[in-house]
Scaffold this motif. Structure first.
Motif, PDB file in Angstrom:
ATOM      1  N   LYS A 197       0.828  -1.202   0.000  1.00  0.00           N
ATOM      2  CA  LYS A 197       0.000   0.000   0.000  1.00  0.00           C
ATOM      3  C   LYS A 197       0.865   1.257   0.000  1.00  0.00           C
ATOM      4  N   GLY A 198       0.539   2.180  -0.893  1.00  0.00           N
ATOM      5  CA  GLY A 198       1.285   3.418  -1.003  1.00  0.00           C
ATOM      6  C   GLY A 198       2.458   3.349  -1.949  1.00  0.00           C
ATOM      7  N   ARG A 199       2.846   2.143  -2.371  1.00  0.00           N
ATOM      8  CA  ARG A 199       3.979   1.973  -3.271  1.00  0.00           C
ATOM      9  C   ARG A 199       3.576   1.415  -4.632  1.00  0.00           C
ATOM     10  N   PHE A 200       2.564   0.556  -4.655  1.00  0.00           N
ATOM     11  CA  PHE A 200       2.119  -0.089  -5.890  1.00  0.00           C
ATOM     12  C   PHE A 200       0.770   0.474  -6.319  1.00  0.00           C
ATOM     13  N   THR A 201       0.526   0.488  -7.628  1.00  0.00           N
ATOM     14  CA  THR A 201      -0.747   0.945  -8.174  1.00  0.00           C
ATOM     15  C   THR A 201      -1.231  -0.026  -9.240  1.00  0.00           C
ATOM     16  N   ILE A 202      -2.447  -0.535  -9.077  1.00  0.00           N
ATOM     17  CA  ILE A 202      -3.042  -1.434 -10.061  1.00  0.00           C
ATOM     18  C   ILE A 202      -4.001  -0.637 -10.948  1.00  0.00           C
ATOM     19  N   SER A 203      -4.019  -0.948 -12.227  1.00  0.00           N
ATOM     20  CA  SER A 203      -4.921  -0.303 -13.162  1.00  0.00           C
ATOM     21  C   SER A 203      -5.180  -1.243 -14.332  1.00  0.00           C
ATOM     22  N   ARG A 204      -6.152  -0.912 -15.158  1.00  0.00           N
ATOM     23  CA  ARG A 204      -6.420  -1.721 -16.338  1.00  0.00           C
ATOM     24  C   ARG A 204      -6.932  -0.865 -17.468  1.00  0.00           C
ATOM     25  N   ASP A 205      -6.701  -1.345 -18.683  1.00  0.00           N
ATOM     26  CA  ASP A 205      -7.154  -0.692 -19.894  1.00  0.00           C
ATOM     27  C   ASP A 205      -8.028  -1.698 -20.631  1.00  0.00           C
ATOM     28  N   ASN A 206      -9.332  -1.517 -20.561  1.00  0.00           N
ATOM     29  CA  ASN A 206     -10.246  -2.468 -21.174  1.00  0.00           C
ATOM     30  C   ASN A 206     -10.092  -2.529 -22.696  1.00  0.00           C
ATOM     31  N   ALA A 207      -9.827  -1.397 -23.321  1.00  0.00           N
ATOM     32  CA  ALA A 207      -9.668  -1.362 -24.768  1.00  0.00           C
ATOM     33  C   ALA A 207      -8.484  -2.206 -25.220  1.00  0.00           C
ATOM     34  N   LYS A 208      -7.417  -2.227 -24.424  1.00  0.00           N
ATOM     35  CA  LYS A 208      -6.221  -2.998 -24.747  1.00  0.00           C
ATOM     36  C   LYS A 208      -6.221  -4.370 -24.093  1.00  0.00           C
ATOM     37  N   ASN A 209      -7.248  -4.651 -23.292  1.00  0.00           N
ATOM     38  CA  ASN A 209      -7.347  -5.929 -22.597  1.00  0.00           C
ATOM     39  C   ASN A 209      -6.085  -6.216 -21.789  1.00  0.00           C
ATOM     40  N   THR A 210      -5.635  -5.213 -21.059  1.00  0.00           N
ATOM     41  CA  THR A 210      -4.376  -5.305 -20.326  1.00  0.00           C
ATOM     42  C   THR A 210      -4.522  -4.794 -18.902  1.00  0.00           C
ATOM     43  N   LEU A 211      -3.935  -5.518 -17.979  1.00  0.00           N
ATOM     44  CA  LEU A 211      -3.869  -5.149 -16.572  1.00  0.00           C
ATOM     45  C   LEU A 211      -2.445  -4.705 -16.259  1.00  0.00           C
ATOM     46  N   TYR A 212      -2.295  -3.701 -15.411  1.00  0.00           N
ATOM     47  CA  TYR A 212      -0.978  -3.164 -15.080  1.00  0.00           C
ATOM     48  C   TYR A 212      -0.741  -3.151 -13.579  1.00  0.00           C
ATOM     49  N   LEU A 213       0.529  -3.191 -13.207  1.00  0.00           N
ATOM     50  CA  LEU A 213       0.937  -2.987 -11.829  1.00  0.00           C
ATOM     51  C   LEU A 213       2.177  -2.103 -11.836  1.00  0.00           C
ATOM     52  N   GLU A 214       2.021  -0.866 -11.386  1.00  0.00           N
ATOM     53  CA  GLU A 214       3.144   0.047 -11.230  1.00  0.00           C
ATOM     54  C   GLU A 214       3.742  -0.164  -9.849  1.00  0.00           C
ATOM     55  N   MET A 215       5.024  -0.469  -9.799  1.00  0.00           N
ATOM     56  CA  MET A 215       5.699  -0.752  -8.546  1.00  0.00           C
ATOM     57  C   MET A 215       6.798   0.272  -8.330  1.00  0.00           C
ATOM     58  N   ASN A 216       6.702   1.011  -7.245  1.00  0.00           N
ATOM     59  CA  ASN A 216       7.684   2.030  -6.894  1.00  0.00           C
ATOM     60  C   ASN A 216       8.306   1.720  -5.543  1.00  0.00           C
ATOM     61  N   SER A 217       9.448   2.340  -5.272  1.00  0.00           N
ATOM     62  CA  SER A 217      10.156   2.156  -4.002  1.00  0.00           C
ATOM     63  C   SER A 217      10.323   0.682  -3.670  1.00  0.00           C
ATOM     64  N   LEU A 218      10.767  -0.075  -4.642  1.00  0.00           N
ATOM     65  CA  LEU A 218      10.911  -1.516  -4.463  1.00  0.00           C
ATOM     66  C   LEU A 218      11.948  -1.850  -3.395  1.00  0.00           C
ATOM     67  N   GLN A 219      11.678  -2.893  -2.651  1.00  0.00           N
ATOM     68  CA  GLN A 219      12.525  -3.359  -1.571  1.00  0.00           C
ATOM     69  C   GLN A 219      12.931  -4.803  -1.822  1.00  0.00           C
ATOM     70  N   PRO A 220      14.023  -5.257  -1.202  1.00  0.00           N
ATOM     71  CA  PRO A 220      14.421  -6.662  -1.369  1.00  0.00           C
ATOM     72  C   PRO A 220      13.308  -7.645  -1.016  1.00  0.00           C
ATOM     73  N   ASP A 221      12.456  -7.300  -0.058  1.00  0.00           N
ATOM     74  CA  ASP A 221      11.349  -8.175   0.319  1.00  0.00           C
ATOM     75  C   ASP A 221      10.298  -8.307  -0.778  1.00  0.00           C
ATOM     76  N   ASP A 222      10.355  -7.451  -1.790  1.00  0.00           N
ATOM     77  CA  ASP A 222       9.431  -7.547  -2.913  1.00  0.00           C
ATOM     78  C   ASP A 222       9.870  -8.596  -3.927  1.00  0.00           C
ATOM     79  N   THR A 223      11.047  -9.149  -3.761  1.00  0.00           N
ATOM     80  CA  THR A 223      11.537 -10.181  -4.670  1.00  0.00           C
ATOM     81  C   THR A 223      10.609 -11.381  -4.644  1.00  0.00           C
ATOM     82  N   ALA A 224      10.074 -11.734  -5.806  1.00  0.00           N
ATOM     83  CA  ALA A 224       9.106 -12.826  -5.888  1.00  0.00           C
ATOM     84  C   ALA A 224       8.727 -13.064  -7.339  1.00  0.00           C
ATOM     85  N   MET A 225       8.002 -14.162  -7.558  1.00  0.00           N
ATOM     86  CA  MET A 225       7.347 -14.382  -8.829  1.00  0.00           C
ATOM     87  C   MET A 225       5.977 -13.728  -8.747  1.00  0.00           C
ATOM     88  N   TYR A 226       5.660 -12.894  -9.724  1.00  0.00           N
ATOM     89  CA  TYR A 226       4.409 -12.161  -9.727  1.00  0.00           C
ATOM     90  C   TYR A 226       3.440 -12.738 -10.751  1.00  0.00           C
TER      91      TYR A 226
END
Length: 127
Positions: free
Chosen positions: A64-93
């Protein structure tokens, strides 16, 4: 059958940013919810960001406060903007979607069962 595919993962230093994308085939984005999940080595899968058919969003406390989820229905695409990444964010998404088609509030999304999943994209954050 609905297919989801993630892209945009990579390696970044702590404090950096990445943008993940999830392209859907044969999907109108009319399902109740879509979301981003992640699984780090030795840990359980964690739901971190959700967007509802009403376009409302929900986030886990860990992002919360670092990531932003959004989608574009016309492009049929989902997005995840990730900022201020930390080592604990290391993972398979992974991106995922529910099968049910109905209008719901975002508060419902974390509790729903997700029927469609992508293959995952790796995010590695170094110190």
């Amino acid at each position: 059958q609905v297919q989801l595919g993630e892209s945009g993962g990579g390696s970044v230093q702590a404090g950096g940013s990445l943008r993940l994308s999830c392209s859907a085939s044969g999907y109108t984005f009319s399902r109740a919810c879509m979301g981003w999940f992640r699984r780090a080595p030795g840990k359980e899968r964690e739901g971190i960001a959700f967007i509802a058919s009403t376009i409302g969003t929900r986030y886990s406390d860990s992002v919360k406060g670092r990531f932003t989820i959004s989608r574009d229905n016309a492009k049929n695409t989902l997005y995840l903007e990730m900022n201020s990444l930390q080592p604990d964010d290391t993972a398979m998404y992974y991106c995922a979607a529910t099968d049910q088609r109905q209008w719901v509030w975002a508060s419902v999304c974390p509790s729903l069962e997700y029927d469609y999943w992508g293959q995952g994209t790796q995010v590695t954050v170094s110190s």
